[in-house]
Design a protein around this motif. Structure first.
Motif, PDB file in Angstrom:
ATOM      1  N   PHE A   1       1.151  -1.262   0.080  1.00 37.38           N
ATOM      2  CA  PHE A   1       0.011   0.187   0.078  1.00 37.38           C
ATOM      3  C   PHE A   1       0.837   1.254  -0.125  1.00 37.38           C
ATOM      4  N   LEU A   2       2.146   1.486   0.583  1.00 38.46           N
ATOM      5  CA  LEU A   2       2.849   2.407   0.874  1.00 38.46           C
ATOM      6  C   LEU A   2       3.539   2.634  -0.634  1.00 38.46           C
ATOM      7  N   GLY A   3       3.561   1.843  -1.402  1.00 42.92           N
ATOM      8  CA  GLY A   3       3.801   2.072  -2.787  1.00 42.92           C
ATOM      9  C   GLY A   3       3.081   3.002  -3.708  1.00 42.92           C
ATOM     10  N   HIS A   4       1.927   3.331  -3.097  1.00 38.43           N
ATOM     11  CA  HIS A   4       0.849   4.300  -3.635  1.00 38.43           C
ATOM     12  C   HIS A   4       0.774   5.516  -3.069  1.00 38.43           C
ATOM     13  N   THR A   5       0.807   6.727  -3.679  1.00 39.79           N
ATOM     14  CA  THR A   5       0.798   8.009  -2.984  1.00 39.79           C
ATOM     15  C   THR A   5      -0.547   8.380  -2.404  1.00 39.79           C
ATOM     16  N   GLU A   6      -1.504   7.599  -2.089  1.00 40.33           N
ATOM     17  CA  GLU A   6      -2.584   7.686  -1.386  1.00 40.33           C
ATOM     18  C   GLU A   6      -2.266   7.382   0.051  1.00 40.33           C
ATOM     19  N   PHE A   7      -1.186   6.622   0.288  1.00 36.32           N
ATOM     20  CA  PHE A   7      -0.908   6.291   1.730  1.00 36.32           C
ATOM     21  C   PHE A   7       0.303   6.606   2.198  1.00 36.32           C
ATOM     22  N   GLU A   8       0.260   6.874   3.474  1.00 40.81           N
ATOM     23  CA  GLU A   8       1.612   7.510   4.101  1.00 40.81           C
ATOM     24  C   GLU A   8       1.804   6.450   5.232  1.00 40.81           C
ATOM     25  N   ARG A   9       3.141   6.163   5.516  1.00 42.31           N
ATOM     26  CA  ARG A   9       3.676   5.470   6.699  1.00 42.31           C
ATOM     27  C   ARG A   9       3.375   6.434   7.983  1.00 42.31           C
ATOM     28  N   VAL A  10       2.979   5.639   9.094  1.00 41.31           N
ATOM     29  CA  VAL A  10       3.054   6.171  10.431  1.00 41.31           C
ATOM     30  C   VAL A  10       4.043   5.650  11.328  1.00 41.31           C
ATOM     31  N   ASP A  11       4.963   6.363  11.858  1.00 45.11           N
ATOM     32  CA  ASP A  11       6.076   5.877  12.560  1.00 45.11           C
ATOM     33  C   ASP A  11       5.512   5.298  14.208  1.00 45.11           C
ATOM     34  N   ALA A  12       6.161   4.562  14.609  1.00 43.20           N
ATOM     35  CA  ALA A  12       5.579   4.123  16.040  1.00 43.20           C
ATOM     36  C   ALA A  12       5.676   5.139  17.019  1.00 43.20           C
ATOM     37  N   ASN A  13       6.556   6.196  16.752  1.00 47.58           N
ATOM     38  CA  ASN A  13       6.484   7.212  18.022  1.00 47.58           C
ATOM     39  C   ASN A  13       5.319   8.021  18.075  1.00 47.58           C
ATOM     40  N   GLU A  14       4.501   8.238  16.727  1.00 49.28           N
ATOM     41  CA  GLU A  14       3.521   9.129  16.710  1.00 49.28           C
ATOM     42  C   GLU A  14       2.648   8.741  17.876  1.00 49.28           C
ATOM     43  N   ASN A  15       1.963   9.750  18.233  1.00 46.52           N
ATOM     44  CA  ASN A  15       0.869   9.480  19.158  1.00 46.52           C
ATOM     45  C   ASN A  15      -0.336   9.384  18.828  1.00 46.52           C
ATOM     46  N   THR A  16      -0.540   8.239  17.912  1.00 50.65           N
ATOM     47  CA  THR A  16      -1.709   7.990  17.396  1.00 50.65           C
ATOM     48  C   THR A  16      -2.404   6.511  17.810  1.00 50.65           C
ATOM     49  N   GLU A  17      -3.611   6.345  17.962  1.00 50.92           N
ATOM     50  CA  GLU A  17      -4.035   5.111  18.447  1.00 50.92           C
ATOM     51  C   GLU A  17      -4.263   4.381  17.293  1.00 50.92           C
ATOM     52  N   PRO A  18      -3.651   3.090  17.046  1.00 51.50           N
ATOM     53  CA  PRO A  18      -4.283   2.090  15.888  1.00 51.50           C
ATOM     54  C   PRO A  18      -5.410   2.007  15.791  1.00 51.50           C
ATOM     55  N   ALA A  19      -6.315   2.001  14.634  1.00 55.81           N
ATOM     56  CA  ALA A  19      -7.637   1.807  14.603  1.00 55.81           C
ATOM     57  C   ALA A  19      -7.582   0.100  14.335  1.00 55.81           C
ATOM     58  N   LEU A  20      -6.801  -0.638  13.819  1.00 56.58           N
ATOM     59  CA  LEU A  20      -7.093  -2.111  13.469  1.00 56.58           C
ATOM     60  C   LEU A  20      -5.657  -2.863  13.740  1.00 56.58           C
ATOM     61  N   VAL A  21      -5.859  -3.930  14.445  1.00 64.38           N
ATOM     62  CA  VAL A  21      -4.661  -4.978  14.226  1.00 64.38           C
ATOM     63  C   VAL A  21      -5.159  -5.978  13.753  1.00 64.38           C
ATOM     64  N   ASP A  22      -4.589  -6.367  12.613  1.00 64.77           N
ATOM     65  CA  ASP A  22      -5.300  -6.893  11.436  1.00 64.77           C
ATOM     66  C   ASP A  22      -5.841  -8.247  11.424  1.00 64.77           C
ATOM     67  N   ASN A  23      -6.893  -8.711  12.405  1.00 63.96           N
ATOM     68  CA  ASN A  23      -7.559  -9.935  12.118  1.00 63.96           C
ATOM     69  C   ASN A  23      -8.397 -10.075  10.894  1.00 63.96           C
ATOM     70  N   GLN A  24      -8.735  -9.060  10.462  1.00 66.40           N
ATOM     71  CA  GLN A  24      -9.580  -8.930   9.304  1.00 66.40           C
ATOM     72  C   GLN A  24      -8.782  -9.657   7.972  1.00 66.40           C
ATOM     73  N   VAL A  25      -7.759  -9.122   8.011  1.00 65.01           N
ATOM     74  CA  VAL A  25      -6.958  -9.719   6.807  1.00 65.01           C
ATOM     75  C   VAL A  25      -6.832 -11.348   6.842  1.00 65.01           C
ATOM     76  N   SER A  26      -6.614 -11.758   8.226  1.00 65.01           N
ATOM     77  CA  SER A  26      -6.642 -13.065   8.421  1.00 65.01           C
ATOM     78  C   SER A  26      -7.751 -13.925   7.882  1.00 65.01           C
ATOM     79  N   GLU A  27      -9.111 -13.231   8.521  1.00 65.05           N
ATOM     80  CA  GLU A  27     -10.362 -13.867   7.980  1.00 65.05           C
ATOM     81  C   GLU A  27     -10.649 -13.847   6.484  1.00 65.05           C
ATOM     82  N   ASN A  28     -10.143 -12.930   5.947  1.00 70.13           N
ATOM     83  CA  ASN A  28     -10.296 -12.786   4.482  1.00 70.13           C
ATOM     84  C   ASN A  28      -9.574 -13.730   3.723  1.00 70.13           C
ATOM     85  N   ILE A  29      -8.185 -14.030   4.240  1.00 75.99           N
ATOM     86  CA  ILE A  29      -7.499 -15.268   3.231  1.00 75.99           C
ATOM     87  C   ILE A  29      -8.000 -16.436   3.806  1.00 75.99           C
ATOM     88  N   GLU A  30      -8.344 -16.669   4.880  1.00 77.05           N
ATOM     89  CA  GLU A  30      -9.001 -18.004   5.243  1.00 77.05           C
ATOM     90  C   GLU A  30     -10.135 -18.281   4.377  1.00 77.05           C
TER      91      GLU A  30
END
Length: 283
Positions: A190-219
């Protein structure tokens, strides 16, 4: 693995095209390894040179044949390495030039196909992610930004509010300005596209998703693929137990619209029917 998959599909389409002209070819599974490597080399050439012409594609094919000891001959002969298409592109008949057009079209169509190896790596990383979340919950420790395993990705398109991923097979939905934590291999796509940016770990941002959805889609995708494989396997087994040539000919005609007039052996007719199932699926 992706190159091998595209090569198998392109080759099988070529086999079907040749069959339409009465020129029966070996299936991908039965083709010699040298032939497969030649097709894979052609796929790599097109992937690395997306603007190549069909004439240049044919020249690359001629070069590969020459390097492997093939020469011109009136008939294609695997044992003696002769081929009637070892000619300059301008001297090929139109029906033979069409093969280069088909090959280029197939490779360009499938060039963005996800690599099967990526799914294995993605699954491995997801297991690690899920285990870390479980360990964190058991120890009643709050999952902080520093404890998140993965790469933060934020959707930043200027006009669209959300993005639905149909390109890489994750099934994810990205909301504008919301950080999503993804396994590194997936995040980099995704970061290969200009519509997305990387968020560094030291930013004070609450992550919206730790990605169980991807696992379900792959299964779910793997389940659908296994079901499709079972359908194809059952269809091939049904073809194998057909005991008359007329029955096989009628099967090919009714399912795939091809009427075979040649007086072929039962085993040869069954091989043609099985190849059509591999090439076009169960119809």
């Amino acid at each position: 693995m992706k190159i091998g998959l595209i090569a198998a599909i392109a080759y099988s389409i070529n086999v079907a095209y040749c069959a339409s002209m009465g020129d029966e070819q070996l299936s991908w599974d039965n083709a010699p390894e040298s032939i497969k490597k030649g097709v894979e080399a052609g796929v790599s050439f097109h992937l690395n040179n997306p603007d190549t012409t069909t004439e240049q594609s044919h020249e690359e094919w001629l070069k590969d044949k020459a390097e492997n000891g093939w020469v011109y001959g009136d008939v294609k002969d695997l044992a003696n390495k002769t081929h009637p298409n070892i000619l300059p592109y301008a001297e090929l008949p139109p029906e033979q030039r069409a093969k280069d057009h088909l090959f280029k079209a197939v490779v360009n169509l499938l060039k963005d196909l996800p690599d099967p190896d990526d799914y294995l790596e993605l699954s491995h990383q997801l297991v690690k992610l899920q285990q870390q979340v479980l360990d964190s919950q058991k120890s009643t420790t709050v999952l902080t930004q520093k404890q998140v395993v993965g790469v933060g990705v934020r959707y930043i398109h200027k006009t669209r509010e959300r993005f639905y991923d149909h390109l890489y097979g994750t099934g994810l939905t990205f909301e504008h300005g919301v950080t999503v934590i993804l396994p590194e291999a997936t995040a980099l796509k995704f970061l290969g596209h200009t519509e997305f940016e990387r968020v560094d770990a030291n930013e004070n941002t609450e992550p919206a998703l730790v990605d169980n959805q991807v696992s379900e889609n792959i299964e779910q995708k793997q389940k659908e693929e296994r079901q499709q494989e079972d359908i194809i396997f059952d269809e091939i087994e049904a073809i194998k137990i057909m005991r008359t040539k007329d029955a096989v000919k009628e099967y090919i005609k009714s399912r795939y619209g091809d009427e075979i007039q040649e007086n072929l052996k039962l085993a040869d007719l069954q091989a043609i029917a099985i190849e059509k199932v591999h090439s076009f699926g169960v119809i």
